[in-house]
Design a protein around this motif. Structure first.
Motif, PDB file in Angstrom:
ATOM      1  N   VAL A 125       1.224  -1.202  -0.062  1.00 18.88           N
ATOM      2  CA  VAL A 125      -0.300   0.500  -0.081  1.00 18.88           C
ATOM      3  C   VAL A 125       1.033   1.406   0.078  1.00 18.88           C
ATOM      4  O   VAL A 125       1.006   2.027  -0.584  1.00 18.88           O
ATOM      5  CB  VAL A 125      -1.202   0.276   1.246  1.00 18.88           C
ATOM      6  CG1 VAL A 125      -1.655   1.506   1.507  1.00 18.88           C
ATOM      7  CG2 VAL A 125      -2.137  -1.345   0.735  1.00 18.88           C
ATOM      8  N   MET A 126       1.633   0.964   1.046  1.00 21.78           N
ATOM      9  CA  MET A 126       2.841   2.159   0.635  1.00 21.78           C
ATOM     10  C   MET A 126       3.016   2.555  -0.324  1.00 21.78           C
ATOM     11  O   MET A 126       4.030   3.550  -0.690  1.00 21.78           O
ATOM     12  CB  MET A 126       3.883   1.995   2.422  1.00 21.78           C
ATOM     13  CG  MET A 126       3.106   2.237   3.287  1.00 21.78           C
ATOM     14  SD  MET A 126       4.690   1.890   4.170  1.00 21.78           S
ATOM     15  CE  MET A 126       5.353   3.615   4.265  1.00 21.78           C
ATOM     16  N   ALA A 127       4.379   1.218  -0.449  1.00 17.35           N
ATOM     17  CA  ALA A 127       5.170   1.171  -1.398  1.00 17.35           C
ATOM     18  C   ALA A 127       5.280   0.449  -3.010  1.00 17.35           C
ATOM     19  O   ALA A 127       6.260  -0.179  -3.573  1.00 17.35           O
ATOM     20  CB  ALA A 127       6.778   1.338  -0.983  1.00 17.35           C
ATOM     21  N   GLY A 128       4.358   0.531  -3.691  1.00 13.11           N
ATOM     22  CA  GLY A 128       3.913  -0.589  -4.618  1.00 13.11           C
ATOM     23  C   GLY A 128       4.479  -0.249  -5.634  1.00 13.11           C
ATOM     24  O   GLY A 128       5.452  -1.292  -5.439  1.00 13.11           O
ATOM     25  N   GLN A 129       4.146   0.843  -5.923  1.00  7.61           N
ATOM     26  CA  GLN A 129       5.412   1.029  -7.548  1.00  7.61           C
ATOM     27  C   GLN A 129       6.829   0.915  -6.904  1.00  7.61           C
ATOM     28  O   GLN A 129       7.733  -0.459  -7.777  1.00  7.61           O
ATOM     29  CB  GLN A 129       5.378   1.825  -8.019  1.00  7.61           C
ATOM     30  CG  GLN A 129       6.699   2.503  -9.139  1.00  7.61           C
ATOM     31  CD  GLN A 129       5.720   1.019  -9.932  1.00  7.61           C
ATOM     32  OE1 GLN A 129       3.909   2.270 -10.808  1.00  7.61           O
ATOM     33  NE2 GLN A 129       5.756   0.321 -11.104  1.00  7.61           N
ATOM     34  N   LEU A 130       7.631   1.112  -5.631  1.00 10.09           N
ATOM     35  CA  LEU A 130       9.082   0.437  -5.627  1.00 10.09           C
ATOM     36  C   LEU A 130       8.829  -0.697  -5.724  1.00 10.09           C
ATOM     37  O   LEU A 130       9.827  -1.063  -6.111  1.00 10.09           O
ATOM     38  CB  LEU A 130       9.094   1.392  -3.564  1.00 10.09           C
ATOM     39  CG  LEU A 130      10.354   2.480  -3.798  1.00 10.09           C
ATOM     40  CD1 LEU A 130       9.842   3.411  -2.536  1.00 10.09           C
ATOM     41  CD2 LEU A 130      11.444   2.848  -4.245  1.00 10.09           C
ATOM     42  N   MET A 131       8.106  -0.721  -4.461  1.00 11.93           N
ATOM     43  CA  MET A 131       8.046  -2.994  -4.893  1.00 11.93           C
ATOM     44  C   MET A 131       8.125  -3.723  -5.962  1.00 11.93           C
ATOM     45  O   MET A 131       9.043  -4.913  -5.714  1.00 11.93           O
ATOM     46  CB  MET A 131       7.330  -3.239  -3.367  1.00 11.93           C
ATOM     47  CG  MET A 131       6.757  -4.383  -2.743  1.00 11.93           C
ATOM     48  SD  MET A 131       7.722  -4.394  -1.787  1.00 11.93           S
ATOM     49  CE  MET A 131       7.792  -6.757  -1.639  1.00 11.93           C
ATOM     50  N   ILE A 132       6.787  -3.424  -6.906  1.00 11.37           N
ATOM     51  CA  ILE A 132       7.031  -4.492  -7.757  1.00 11.37           C
ATOM     52  C   ILE A 132       8.309  -4.338  -8.880  1.00 11.37           C
ATOM     53  O   ILE A 132       8.905  -4.726  -9.020  1.00 11.37           O
ATOM     54  CB  ILE A 132       6.289  -3.718  -8.570  1.00 11.37           C
ATOM     55  CG1 ILE A 132       4.398  -3.982  -7.552  1.00 11.37           C
ATOM     56  CG2 ILE A 132       5.771  -4.555  -9.747  1.00 11.37           C
ATOM     57  CD1 ILE A 132       4.350  -5.086  -7.049  1.00 11.37           C
ATOM     58  N   ASP A 133       8.766  -2.571  -8.293  1.00  6.63           N
ATOM     59  CA  ASP A 133       9.665  -2.463  -9.033  1.00  6.63           C
ATOM     60  C   ASP A 133      11.241  -3.412  -9.318  1.00  6.63           C
ATOM     61  O   ASP A 133      11.758  -3.969  -9.484  1.00  6.63           O
ATOM     62  CB  ASP A 133      10.262  -1.012  -9.700  1.00  6.63           C
ATOM     63  CG  ASP A 133       9.145  -0.110 -10.560  1.00  6.63           C
ATOM     64  OD1 ASP A 133       8.123  -0.452 -11.516  1.00  6.63           O
ATOM     65  OD2 ASP A 133       9.653   0.746  -9.915  1.00  6.63           O
ATOM     66  N   LEU A 134      10.915  -3.436  -7.428  1.00  7.65           N
ATOM     67  CA  LEU A 134      12.226  -4.702  -7.183  1.00  7.65           C
ATOM     68  C   LEU A 134      11.886  -5.424  -7.127  1.00  7.65           C
ATOM     69  O   LEU A 134      13.435  -6.179  -7.503  1.00  7.65           O
ATOM     70  CB  LEU A 134      12.393  -4.186  -5.334  1.00  7.65           C
ATOM     71  CG  LEU A 134      13.082  -2.367  -4.863  1.00  7.65           C
ATOM     72  CD1 LEU A 134      13.004  -2.401  -3.374  1.00  7.65           C
ATOM     73  CD2 LEU A 134      15.242  -2.842  -5.809  1.00  7.65           C
ATOM     74  N   VAL A 135      10.995  -6.211  -7.487  1.00  9.28           N
ATOM     75  CA  VAL A 135      10.871  -8.096  -7.188  1.00  9.28           C
ATOM     76  C   VAL A 135      11.056  -8.101  -8.636  1.00  9.28           C
ATOM     77  O   VAL A 135      11.833  -8.985  -9.071  1.00  9.28           O
ATOM     78  CB  VAL A 135       9.401  -7.772  -7.168  1.00  9.28           C
ATOM     79  CG1 VAL A 135       8.942  -9.551  -7.980  1.00  9.28           C
ATOM     80  CG2 VAL A 135       8.799  -7.946  -5.234  1.00  9.28           C
ATOM     81  N   LEU A 136      10.263  -7.096  -9.896  1.00 10.11           N
ATOM     82  CA  LEU A 136      10.982  -7.771 -11.139  1.00 10.11           C
ATOM     83  C   LEU A 136      12.597  -6.854 -11.852  1.00 10.11           C
ATOM     84  O   LEU A 136      13.467  -8.294 -12.247  1.00 10.11           O
ATOM     85  CB  LEU A 136      10.223  -6.296 -12.407  1.00 10.11           C
ATOM     86  CG  LEU A 136       8.629  -6.380 -11.942  1.00 10.11           C
ATOM     87  CD1 LEU A 136       8.087  -5.350 -12.738  1.00 10.11           C
ATOM     88  CD2 LEU A 136       7.832  -8.061 -12.286  1.00 10.11           C
TER      89      LEU A 136
END
Ligand SMILES: NC(=O)c1ccc[n+]([C@@H]2O[C@H](COP(=O)([O-])OP(=O)(O)OC[C@H]3O[C@@H](n4cnc5c(N)ncnc54)[C@H](OP(=O)(O)O)[C@@H]3O)[C@@H](O)[C@H]2O)c1
Length: 389
Positions: A125-136
């Protein structure tokens, strides 16, 4: 044998994870358990399950744990760096710390390219884009533990990645039990106690998520979480009240088909699913007895008595830092409610006023996000203190 760290082992999800793991000795090597305040519970878990490492918040908690476990062979570490370390050096990470406190370790696991079993919805919720970018970028794997998202995951075409194109998905339908106050008048809701709010009709959970379920903020956080996990546009994520909590969520396809995942409300099912994916293992959950079901009922959520759901959806539409502001204000408000400092109906008021006072901006970096989170918490605490709600 893959290694596993359980972040937030002393909590409800942490305990259920240990229960499932104990049914499958030899499947995982238990690398680390972490706890925060419940050091005695962590000590019992260490003695029973024998992890290689344990992480606690500070030196005094580390000393307390050492005294409780005696001569047990275990490496006891403390502090945020140690938490990130055990999130990075195990093959599988159960991210089950509650709230924003779980974000740094979840990001560390993503950066290390781990298989992340994500219960800590606040991180996305807080860092959706950041987290998904790191995962990818680091080829990490994100498997949802929230029962709704795990149900959606199970109802999606096998092997689907984050791209929606061409797979015929029309909408995601998240089910919500409606919580303990589903049929309660606003007048009565004004005076409910923390214990009443935490007495969920179907699920046994930690106190913060129980209050979130009672306000329906939990469902709002889950809409945001679903958007990031599955790359589905906000307007295609629906919420339906389903008081029995038997259907855990559904995926609607463009040909009219709706696929659902059903089961008894027991978090050991999604935990076992994610632990073994793509295999299936026994979770210790009783089979669903259809003859005993009195019926499956559905209704629309009442957005007037439960404004948190609408607040979360509008934060998702506003994008940028708005979901982080919503999450920070909600954490402050729920803590104040649980401490008896504000009433139940004030939770949504604190969140709404915080969203008005802290302007949403586009997010530039993790530091920027943490600065906004801190600002939103100051604003929400002021609102709680000044009783301007
Ligand atoms: N419970 C469920 O059925 C369920 C379902 C879906 C999603 N979730 C999500 O899973 C997460 C955990 O929920 P829960 O119900 O298991 O919560 P919980 O029972 O309250 O457990 C929270 C865990 O986080 C630890 N913790 C709390 N503050 C911390 C901090 N500042 N630093 C490090 N660790 C900290 C706690 O340690 P101590 O207990 O030792 O203080 C505990 O181990 C939440 O994000 C929730 O939304 C839960």
């Amino acid at each position: 044998m893959p290694s596993i760290s359980i972040l937030g082992a002393t909590g409800s999800i942490g305990g259920s994870t240990l229960d499932v793991l104990a049914r499958h000795p030899g499947r995982f090597r238990l690398h680390a358990l972490t706890g925060h305040r419940r050091i005695a519970t962590l000590a019992e878990q260490c003695v029973t399950y024998r992890p290689e490492r344990a992480v606690v918040p500070d030196a005094s908690a580390a000393m307390q744990l050492r005294n409780l476990v005696g001569t047990l062979e275990i490496d006891i570490a403390h502090g945020p760096a140690a938490l990130e370390e055990v999130a990075s050096d195990a093959d599988v990470v159960m991210a089950a710390i509650v709230g924003a406190a779980g974000l740094p370790a979840a990001l560390a696991a993503a950066r290390a390219g781990r298989r992340i079993l994500l219960a800590n919805k606040e991180a996305l919720v807080m860092a959706g884009q950041l987290m998904i970018d790191l995962v990818l970028r680091h080829k990490a794997t994100l498997l949802p533990i929230d029962s709704e998202h795990n149900a959606v995951f199970q109802s999606l075409p096998r092997g689907r990645d984050t791209s929606v194109k061409g797979d015929g998905i029309a909408r995601l339908i998240l089910t919500a039990s409606g919580g303990p106050f589903r049929n309660m008048s606003l007048e009565r809701m004004a005076s409910v106690t923390p214990d009443e709010a935490c007495a969920h009709p179907n699920w046994v959970m930690g106190r913060k998520i129980s209050v979130d379920s009672a306000t329906l903020m939990n469902k709002g956080l889950e809409v945001i979480e679903a958007h990031w996990l599955f790359g589905v546009a906000p307007e295609r994520i629906e919420v339906v009240i389903h008081p029995q909590s038997v259907i855990h969520s559904m995926v609607g396809y463009i040909d009219g088909s709706v696929l659902a995942q059903l089961g008894n409300p027991d978090m050991r099912t999604p935990i076992a699913h994610a632990l073994a994916y793509p295999e299936r293992i026994d979770a210790g959950v009783a089979p669903l007895d259809f003859a005993q079901l009195s019926g499956l009922h559905f209704e629309s959520p009442d957005m007037v008595r439960f404004p948190c759901l609408a607040l979360a959806k509008s934060a998702l539409f506003a994008a940028g830092s708005a979901p982080a502001i919503l999450n920070a204000a909600n954490e402050v408000a729920v803590e104040a409610f649980l401490a008896g400092r504000i009433g139940f109906l004030s939770i949504s008021k604190v969140v709404e006023a915080s969203l008005e006072r802290v302007a949403a901006e586009s997010l530039e970096s993790l530091d920027h996000l943490l600065e906004i989170d801190a600002r939103a918490r100051v604003e929400a605490r002021n609102l709680v203190e000044q009783h301007t709600i």
